[in-house]
Design a protein around this motif. Structure first.
Motif, PDB file in Angstrom:
ATOM      1  N   ALA A   7      11.823   3.533  -1.949  1.00  0.00           N
ATOM      2  CA  ALA A   7      11.248   2.190  -2.073  1.00  0.00           C
ATOM      3  C   ALA A   7      10.077   2.012  -1.125  1.00  0.00           C
ATOM      4  CB  ALA A   7      12.331   1.147  -1.793  1.00  0.00           C
ATOM      5  N   LEU A   8      10.223   2.465   0.111  1.00  0.00           N
ATOM      6  CA  LEU A   8       9.142   2.318   1.086  1.00  0.00           C
ATOM      7  C   LEU A   8       7.924   3.154   0.698  1.00  0.00           C
ATOM      8  CD1 LEU A   8      11.232   2.247   4.389  1.00  0.00           C
ATOM      9  CD2 LEU A   8       9.927   0.358   3.396  1.00  0.00           C
ATOM     10  N   ARG A   9       8.138   4.309   0.087  1.00  0.00           N
ATOM     11  CA  ARG A   9       6.994   5.124  -0.382  1.00  0.00           C
ATOM     12  C   ARG A   9       6.228   4.385  -1.476  1.00  0.00           C
ATOM     13  NH1 ARG A   9      10.727   9.416   0.128  1.00  0.00           N
ATOM     14  NH2 ARG A   9      11.191   9.329  -2.105  1.00  0.00           N
ATOM     15  N   GLU A  10       6.947   3.785  -2.414  1.00  0.00           N
ATOM     16  CA  GLU A  10       6.287   3.026  -3.478  1.00  0.00           C
ATOM     17  C   GLU A  10       5.501   1.848  -2.902  1.00  0.00           C
ATOM     18  OE1 GLU A  10       6.252   3.312  -6.973  1.00  0.00           O
ATOM     19  OE2 GLU A  10       7.002   5.336  -6.647  1.00  0.00           O
ATOM     20  N   LEU A  11       6.071   1.204  -1.904  1.00  0.00           N
ATOM     21  CA  LEU A  11       5.391   0.069  -1.295  1.00  0.00           C
ATOM     22  C   LEU A  11       4.139   0.502  -0.543  1.00  0.00           C
ATOM     23  CD1 LEU A  11       8.460  -1.986  -0.042  1.00  0.00           C
ATOM     24  CD2 LEU A  11       6.838  -2.665  -1.811  1.00  0.00           C
ATOM     25  N   ALA A  12       4.215   1.657   0.115  1.00  0.00           N
ATOM     26  CA  ALA A  12       3.034   2.156   0.818  1.00  0.00           C
ATOM     27  C   ALA A  12       1.882   2.367  -0.167  1.00  0.00           C
ATOM     28  CB  ALA A  12       3.371   3.457   1.540  1.00  0.00           C
ATOM     29  N   THR A  13       2.221   2.866  -1.359  1.00  0.00           N
ATOM     30  CA  THR A  13       1.198   3.054  -2.391  1.00  0.00           C
ATOM     31  C   THR A  13       0.658   1.708  -2.866  1.00  0.00           C
ATOM     32  OG1 THR A  13       2.319   5.072  -3.125  1.00  0.00           O
ATOM     33  CG2 THR A  13       0.723   4.087  -4.639  1.00  0.00           C
ATOM     34  N   ALA A  14       1.554   0.734  -3.029  1.00  0.00           N
ATOM     35  CA  ALA A  14       1.123  -0.594  -3.467  1.00  0.00           C
ATOM     36  C   ALA A  14       0.189  -1.219  -2.443  1.00  0.00           C
ATOM     37  CB  ALA A  14       2.341  -1.489  -3.697  1.00  0.00           C
ATOM     38  N   PHE A  15       0.545  -1.123  -1.149  1.00  0.00           N
ATOM     39  CA  PHE A  15      -0.325  -1.677  -0.116  1.00  0.00           C
ATOM     40  C   PHE A  15      -1.676  -0.955  -0.098  1.00  0.00           C
ATOM     41  CE2 PHE A  15       3.581  -3.467   1.776  1.00  0.00           C
ATOM     42  CZ  PHE A  15       3.137  -4.760   2.011  1.00  0.00           C
ATOM     43  N   GLY A  16      -1.667   0.337  -0.387  1.00  0.00           N
ATOM     44  CA  GLY A  16      -2.925   1.086  -0.435  1.00  0.00           C
ATOM     45  C   GLY A  16      -3.856   0.581  -1.516  1.00  0.00           C
ATOM     46  N   SER A  17      -3.289  -0.034  -2.555  1.00  0.00           N
ATOM     47  CA  SER A  17      -4.118  -0.560  -3.644  1.00  0.00           C
ATOM     48  C   SER A  17      -5.032  -1.684  -3.185  1.00  0.00           C
ATOM     49  CB  SER A  17      -3.223  -1.087  -4.779  1.00  0.00           C
ATOM     50  OG  SER A  17      -2.384  -0.067  -5.272  1.00  0.00           O
ATOM     51  N   PHE A  18      -4.657  -2.326  -2.075  1.00  0.00           N
ATOM     52  CA  PHE A  18      -5.451  -3.456  -1.594  1.00  0.00           C
ATOM     53  C   PHE A  18      -6.693  -3.009  -0.825  1.00  0.00           C
ATOM     54  CE2 PHE A  18      -1.681  -5.682  -2.713  1.00  0.00           C
ATOM     55  CZ  PHE A  18      -2.085  -6.976  -3.010  1.00  0.00           C
ATOM     56  N   VAL A  19      -6.700  -1.765  -0.386  1.00  0.00           N
ATOM     57  CA  VAL A  19      -7.842  -1.272   0.379  1.00  0.00           C
ATOM     58  C   VAL A  19      -9.048  -1.151  -0.552  1.00  0.00           C
ATOM     59  CG1 VAL A  19      -8.750   0.611   1.793  1.00  0.00           C
ATOM     60  CG2 VAL A  19      -6.311  -0.010   1.927  1.00  0.00           C
ATOM     61  N   GLY A  20     -10.070  -1.944  -0.281  1.00  0.00           N
ATOM     62  CA  GLY A  20     -11.288  -1.897  -1.084  1.00  0.00           C
ATOM     63  C   GLY A  20     -11.191  -2.613  -2.413  1.00  0.00           C
ATOM     64  N   HIS A  21     -10.096  -3.311  -2.674  1.00  0.00           N
ATOM     65  CA  HIS A  21      -9.931  -4.028  -3.939  1.00  0.00           C
ATOM     66  C   HIS A  21      -9.574  -5.483  -3.664  1.00  0.00           C
ATOM     67  CE1 HIS A  21      -9.308   0.194  -5.094  1.00  0.00           C
ATOM     68  NE2 HIS A  21      -9.755  -0.162  -6.293  1.00  0.00           N
ATOM     69  N   ASP A  22     -10.038  -6.345  -4.530  1.00  0.00           N
ATOM     70  CA  ASP A  22      -9.731  -7.772  -4.409  1.00  0.00           C
ATOM     71  C   ASP A  22      -8.617  -8.105  -5.397  1.00  0.00           C
ATOM     72  OD1 ASP A  22      -9.791 -10.403  -3.717  1.00  0.00           O
ATOM     73  OD2 ASP A  22     -11.485 -10.905  -5.038  1.00  0.00           O
ATOM     74  N   LEU A  23      -7.374  -7.741  -5.024  1.00  0.00           N
ATOM     75  CA  LEU A  23      -6.238  -7.956  -5.917  1.00  0.00           C
ATOM     76  C   LEU A  23      -5.603  -9.316  -5.667  1.00  0.00           C
ATOM     77  CD1 LEU A  23      -4.485  -4.463  -5.823  1.00  0.00           C
ATOM     78  CD2 LEU A  23      -6.374  -5.248  -7.257  1.00  0.00           C
ATOM     79  N   ASP A  24      -4.829  -9.742  -6.636  1.00  0.00           N
ATOM     80  CA  ASP A  24      -4.152 -11.035  -6.562  1.00  0.00           C
ATOM     81  C   ASP A  24      -3.218 -11.058  -5.347  1.00  0.00           C
ATOM     82  OD1 ASP A  24      -2.309 -13.216  -7.004  1.00  0.00           O
ATOM     83  OD2 ASP A  24      -2.997 -13.242  -9.092  1.00  0.00           O
ATOM     84  N   LYS A  25      -3.312 -12.104  -4.519  1.00  0.00           N
ATOM     85  CA  LYS A  25      -2.486 -12.190  -3.315  1.00  0.00           C
ATOM     86  C   LYS A  25      -1.000 -12.344  -3.633  1.00  0.00           C
ATOM     87  CE  LYS A  25      -5.752 -13.854   0.135  1.00  0.00           C
ATOM     88  NZ  LYS A  25      -6.058 -14.925   1.116  1.00  0.00           N
ATOM     89  N   HIS A  26      -0.672 -12.756  -4.857  1.00  0.00           N
ATOM     90  CA  HIS A  26       0.735 -12.843  -5.226  1.00  0.00           C
ATOM     91  C   HIS A  26       1.389 -11.464  -5.176  1.00  0.00           C
ATOM     92  CE1 HIS A  26      -1.049 -16.521  -6.844  1.00  0.00           C
ATOM     93  NE2 HIS A  26       0.166 -17.063  -6.772  1.00  0.00           N
ATOM     94  N   ILE A  27       0.614 -10.444  -5.462  1.00  0.00           N
ATOM     95  CA  ILE A  27       1.139  -9.079  -5.371  1.00  0.00           C
ATOM     96  C   ILE A  27       1.443  -8.747  -3.916  1.00  0.00           C
ATOM     97  CG2 ILE A  27       0.660  -6.644  -5.820  1.00  0.00           C
ATOM     98  CD1 ILE A  27      -1.235  -7.508  -8.030  1.00  0.00           C
ATOM     99  N   LEU A  28       0.560  -9.158  -3.020  1.00  0.00           N
ATOM    100  CA  LEU A  28       0.758  -8.898  -1.599  1.00  0.00           C
ATOM    101  C   LEU A  28       1.998  -9.630  -1.081  1.00  0.00           C
ATOM    102  CD1 LEU A  28      -0.336  -7.503   0.919  1.00  0.00           C
ATOM    103  CD2 LEU A  28      -1.797  -9.501   1.306  1.00  0.00           C
ATOM    104  N   VAL A  29       2.222 -10.847  -1.555  1.00  0.00           N
ATOM    105  CA  VAL A  29       3.430 -11.591  -1.178  1.00  0.00           C
ATOM    106  C   VAL A  29       4.669 -10.806  -1.572  1.00  0.00           C
ATOM    107  CG1 VAL A  29       4.833 -13.628  -1.712  1.00  0.00           C
ATOM    108  CG2 VAL A  29       2.395 -13.885  -1.221  1.00  0.00           C
TER     109      VAL A  29
END
Length: 874
Positions: free
Chosen positions: A119-141
């Motif tokens: 689970a933590l590995r998947e989350l690390a990848t998800a957080f990496g998606s925010f680097v350089g991208h303007d993604l919806d903050k609901h995903i970050l929540v």
């Protein structure tokens, strides 16, 4: 400790927002068999062909979001493998936002299956998606929320709290209630898991209020957690009521993992009520469902419950097998908190089977798991105490086993390993004042919360002082005050979790041998009496030094009473003495026979007793017990108390500090109205000035003339002055009213001047405020009502004002065990300080002062001469 995933709420609303649809169901525009065809495909290529050939009304983002939503529903229903199939489709074909959401969804599925690392590995990848991208903050929540839940599963409460507060802060900034609710629910889980159910309830109730509908699907989470809090607080009826409500909602929305949890908790509750068959049935249903769902966490929980039922039925071998299986499953999933009860049960089963050495190993394994958790607490001293209090069972079980094996020294050392651990942490080396590490944002928030708390207290005072009290307005003000206190506690826990420098966690300073107590026995003929009060059996350890050249001698005795029996006897006697009953002498002698006569041989010729009480015995005035008629303990011995022998040994090694004042005293603080009466906001008591204290002022001034003594009276006896000057005094003295807060012991306080208060001062010196200070005094004397009292906890003793002074660095306090009489206590205080000034040790000074008061025929009852006790060093 039963834990419960709370992430699905944020996840559901994340997908609803991305899909921009009004209901939590996949689109009806898609063909009825579309998802079945995708699930049946044997390869990604076959899935791609279905997607190409199907004449779908949706494509691109809307389609990927519908597939994600379908995966979400499968996950909530417990179909984790099928859910991952659809997430993989989105990960191959979706856009950046859809891929990030799919990684979060996969993390949720891994977490439910017990694969926290995955689970933590998947989350690390998800957080990496925010680097350089303007993604919806609901995903970050959602990612922040789930990361907190994963750390909670690993019993890493400090990191869990940080991430959950991040999710809460983002949701509040976005005015996003569907992120706020699960964040509040999960923060409550942190505190409940640490043994703070009352604190957790405040977060669950906030979440429930925001949901606003008790039939809403996410109330399956909230009701279950509320029920477990009431279970921890001993209210089984309310616990069952809330768990059944949770189960009903979960069944209605087909949330099978939540049904599984509810069944297991109902098993726990029925087991506590002694309904073994009903409990076994609930555990069986839960276990079956957990295995169908592939939930290792649920399987471990239900297996442990069934093992407890087996042991209660006398089936020790079956119980042992279940406990071992549960421990193995919990280790596999990384759930440290679940390892402890499983190994403790293993030890109990092995003892029953006569395999004592294996039982000892099991208890030690459970203790090792507790020690690991202690380093991961969310918060500081108070939070570590709460966690330790609920995990103390293996320590006590090991002590009892060692006593039975006739290994008294090992038993005593094991008992010490479970005592005053938080105080040892707090006083072990240099302390860092947490306010010095605050960031500008944290400092501003701390200031804001202090103002809110002070304003709430002042509002209550104003409302209660009105000519006609408005009950509704007063209730609102009191609720506001409770909210302000809860916010302060939560902020302090978050700050201490975010700053590792504040944890003060060094290697345990427990005793390694009986020989380390030798310095505590020198300088007179002392006897150390260390009590251990258990649910089934209680013990007295007697430590003496036969001669200056010999090693300490140890004897251990079973008292033949359990906690409940000792609590009844203690409460009855204390009530008689505190109420000035004339029928106190017979129980005084009976308690002496029970608790002290077993040490009579060792007490012959002694002149000092050091007592480490336990549990209800902290409420007992040992100094007033009678060996014979009209012959209380205090006639023969000075008496002092300590939270543990280890703390005593460590504290007495501290070199004295060179300080500016011998005495800093706060006497008879000014009250706030023209009539000389103050109605206290918290206690709703009308305080009167203390005229006898004027004599105390003049006498103290003679004993400690300026500049050695600084005695602040009336309006000068201010909280602000104490906080500024207390670090420069050798002895601190408070002749004022003290108030015990039963609901929140660290909000117990000493009442200081109420005159001319500003917005940042409420004139109440609270125990929690003391813990944030750094004091150098060797003694604090609290000449107020019930200043010795507080919450009696397993391991730490009394959590209250004396505990706050010890955490702040003051190793000894003189405090009262009941509401004192002003004239007799004032006379006692003057004599105490005269003795201290003349060079007497703390305990002997208090003894002489108490006996001097007892000489007065008016004060022969122990109510007058026995209320004050010394806790700590000499």
């Amino acid at each position: 400790m039963t834990r419960f995933a709370t992430f699905a709420g944020a996840l559901a609303f994340l997908f609803l927002r991305l899909a921009a649809i009004p209901a939590a169901t996949p689109s009806s525009e898609l063909p009825p068999d579309f998802f079945q065809q995708l699930a049946a495909a044997k390869s990604p290529a076959e899935q791609d062909k279905i997607l190409r050939d199907a004449k779908l009304p949706l494509s691109g983002k809307p389609l990927w979001r519908q597939i994600s939503l379908h995966a979400y529903h499968l996950g909530i229903d417990g179909n984790y493998a099928d859910a991952q199939i659809f997430n993989e489709i989105v990960l191959r074909l979706g856009g950046d936002e859809e891929k990030a959401a799919a990684h979060i969804q996969n993390a949720y599925l891994f977490r439910e299956e017990g694969d926290i690392d995955g689970a933590l590995r998947e989350l690390a990848t998800a957080f990496g998606s925010f680097v350089g991208h303007d993604l919806d903050k609901h995903i970050l929540v959602s990612a922040s929320q789930l990361r907190g839940i994963c750390y909670l599963s690993l019993s890493d409460f400090a990191h869990a709290l940080q991430w959950l507060h991040r999710a809460l802060r983002l949701s509040e900034e976005m005015k996003y209630p569907d992120g706020i609710v699960p964040a509040l629910n999960s923060i409550g889980e942190v505190y409940r898991s640490q043994g703070e159910p009352a604190r957790a309830l405040t977060f669950y109730e906030r979440a429930r209020k925001i949901v606003g509908n008790d039939e809403a699907w996410n109330m399956a989470f909230i009701f279950n957690n509320i029920g477990m809090c009431y279970d921890a607080m001993g209210d089984i009826d309310r616990a069952i009521e809330n768990i059944n409500r949770a189960r009903a909602v979960a069944e209605k929305v087909h949330a099978r993992p939540r049904v599984e949890t509810s069944l297991a908790v109902l098993g726990d509750l029925e087991l506590k009520r002694g309904h073994l068959d009903t409990a076994g049935d609930f555990y069986g249903q839960s276990l079956k469902l957990a295995r169908e769902l592939g939930r290792a966490e649920g399987e471990a929980r239900a297996t442990l419950g069934a093992a407890r039922v087996a042991l209660a039925r006398g089936e020790a071998r079956a119980a042992l097998a279940g406990a071992q299986e549960s421990a193995a499953l919990s280790r596999k999933t990384g759930h440290i908190a679940e390892v402890t009860p499983a190994l403790t049960l293993c030890g109990q089963c092995l003892q029953t089977l006569g395999r004592e050495e294996e039982a000892k190993s099991a208890f030690k394994g459970a203790i090792a798991a507790v020690e690991e958790m202690r380093g991961q607490v969310a918060g500081g001293d108070l939070e570590r105490e709460a966690l330790f209090a609920q995990q103390i069972a293996p320590y006590r079980a090991l002590v009892a086993l060692l006593v039975r094996q006739k290994q008294p020294e090992k038993a005593l050392l094991a008992a010490e390993a479970s005592s005053a651990r938080v105080l040892l942490d707090a006083t072990n080396g240099e302390r860092t004042e947490w306010s010095s590490l605050l960031t500008p944002e944290e400092r501003a928030r701390n200031h804001e919360l202090d103002l809110q708390s002070t304003q709430a207290t002042q509002d209550i005072t104003r409302l209660r002082s009105a000519a006609k009290v408005d009950p509704a307005a007063l209730a609102r003000a009191e609720a506001k005050q409770r909210e302000a206190q809860a916010a302060q506690e939560d902020f302090a826990a978050l700050v201490q979790s975010s700053h590792p420098e504040l944890q003060r966690m060094k290697p345990p300073a427990a005793l390694h041998s009986l020989a380390e107590l030798k310095p505590n026995l020198r300088g007179g003929n002392k006897v150390l009496l260390r009590f251990l009060v258990g649910e089934e059996e209680s013990f007295l350890f007697i430590v003496t030094l036969p001669n200056e050249s010999g090693a300490p001698a140890l004897k251990v005795i079973s008292l033949g009473k359990n906690r409940a029996a000792l609590a009844r006897l203690t409460n009855d006697y204390r009530t008689r003495v505190a109420g000035r009953s004339l029928a106190w002498e017979q129980p005084a002698r009976e308690l002496y026979d029970l608790l002290l006569r077993p040490a009579q041989t060792q007490l012959e010729g002694a002149d000092a007793i050091v007592i480490v009480p336990d549990g209800p015995l902290w409420e007992l005035p040992f100094q007033s017990l009678e060996r014979d008629a009209n012959h209380p303990v205090l006639i023969d011995y000075s008496v002092r108390y300590a939270p543990s022998l280890t703390l005593l040994a460590r504290s007495e090694k501290r070199p004295p500090a060179a300080l500016a004042h011998q005495l800093l005293a706060f006497v008879n603080p000014a009250l706030d109205d023209a009539a000389g009466e103050s109605r206290d906001a918290l206690s709703d008591r009308a305080w009167q000035p203390l005229p006898e204290m004027e004599k105390q002022v003049s006498e103290l001034a003679k004993i400690y003339p300026e500049p050695a003594g600084e005695i602040l009276v009336g309006a000068a006896a201010r909280e602000k002055t104490f906080k500024a000057d207390a670090a420069s005094a050798e002895i601190l003295h408070f002749a004022t009213h003290g108030v015990l807060d039963d609901r929140a012991p660290l909000y117990s306080y000493l009442l200081l001047s109420q005159a001319g208060l500003g917005l940042e001062e409420d004139g109440r010196l609270e125990a929690r405020e003391l813990m944030q200070l750094r004091l150098h005094a060797r003694l604090a004397v609290l000449c107020g009502c019930e200043t010795a009292r507080g919450e009696v906890t397993a391991g730490e003793g009394v959590i209250g004002l004396s505990w706050g002074f010890m955490v702040a660095g003051c190793p000894a306090t003189v405090v009262s065990q009941w509401k004192v009489e002003s004239a007799s206590s004032s006379a006692l205080m003057v004599k105490l300080h005269q003795q201290l000034h003349d060079g007497a040790k703390n305990a002997e000074a208090l003894r002489e002062a108490s006996l001097e008061v007892r000489k007065n025929p008016r004060y022969r009852h122990p109510f007058y001469w026995a209320p004050f006790v010394l806790i700590g060093t000499n």
